[in-house]
Design a protein around this motif. Structure first.
Motif: not given
Length: 167
Positions: A139-146, A152-167
Motif C-alpha cells: 500500500a503506497g500513499h502518493y499524489a493520486g491517493g492510496l 516487479t524488477s522493472t516496474a510498478l503496477e497499480l492494482v487498485a486505487v482509493g481516493q477520498p469521496q468528495d462530501p
C-alpha cells in the motif's frame, strides 16, 4: 533532536536510554526492524537524509552493510515481494525512484536497477499480505491517493486505487 535515533530499554520498571545516534550522523528518516540476515534476531534498517540505507546489529558500533539511493528517502518498508525466502528493503526517493535491496551472503546488495516512475515517491509504504498469496503487495500513499501496488524488477503496477469521496 529531530532525526536522532534513540534506543530505549525497559529495566527496573522504567525506560532507560541504551543508545543514541551520534550528532554527526545524517538525520534518520525511516526505521524498520527485520531479520534480514536469517540469524533469528532482528537487525535495525535505517534510511537517512543523505540517502544512506544501512543495516545495523546491536551494539550499533558500525553498519553491518550499507547502500545508497539517489535523492532523499521518502518512504521505506521491508517485505517479501516475490515469495522468495529473503526479505527486500524497498525505498522510494524524491527523485521518483524505487530501490530494492536484498541480503546476500554477508552484505546488502541492490535487487536490480532502480525503477523510475512519475507517480513516486510514496509518502507511506506498507506491505500487505492477502491470505495464501506468498508475495506481498504494498500500500503506497502518493499524489493520486492510496494505491495497492505490485513491484516487479522493472516496474510498478497499480492494482487498485482509493481516493477520498468528495462530501
Amino acid at each position: 533532536d529531530a532525526g536522532q535515533l534513540v534506543v530505549f530499554g525497559w529495566r527496573d520498571r522504567a525506560w532507560h536510554t541504551l543508545w543514541r545516534s551520534p550528532p554527526t550522523w545524517s538525520p534518520v528518516l525511516h526505521v524498520e526492524l527485520a531479520d534480514l540476515t536469517g540469524v533469528g534476531r532482528p537487525q535495525l534498517v535505517l534510511a537517512d537524509q543523505a540517502g544512506g540505507v544501512a543495516v545495523w546489529q546491536w551494539p550499533f558500533l558500525e553498519p553491518v552493510s550499507q547502500g545508497f539511493v539517489w535523492g532523499t528517502p521518502m518512504s521505506m518498508a521491508v517485505a517479501n515481494l516475490d515469495g522468495a525466502p529473503s526479505l527486500q528493503i524497498i525505498v522510494t526517493t524524491t527523485d521518483r525512484l524505487l530501490y530494492r535491496y536484498v541480503w546476500q551472503g554477508d552484505q546488502l546488495v541492490p535487487a536490480g536497477v532502480p525503477v523510475h516512475d512519475a507517480r513516486l515517491p510514496f509518502d507511506l509504504l506498507q506491505p500487505v499480505h492477502w491470505g495464501d498469496e506468498p508475495r506481498a503487495t504494498v500500500a503506497g500513499h502518493y499524489a493520486g491517493g492510496l494505491g495497492l501496488w505490485r513491484i516487479t524488477s522493472t516496474a510498478l503496477e497499480l492494482v487498485a486505487v482509493g481516493q477520498p469521496q468528495d462530501p
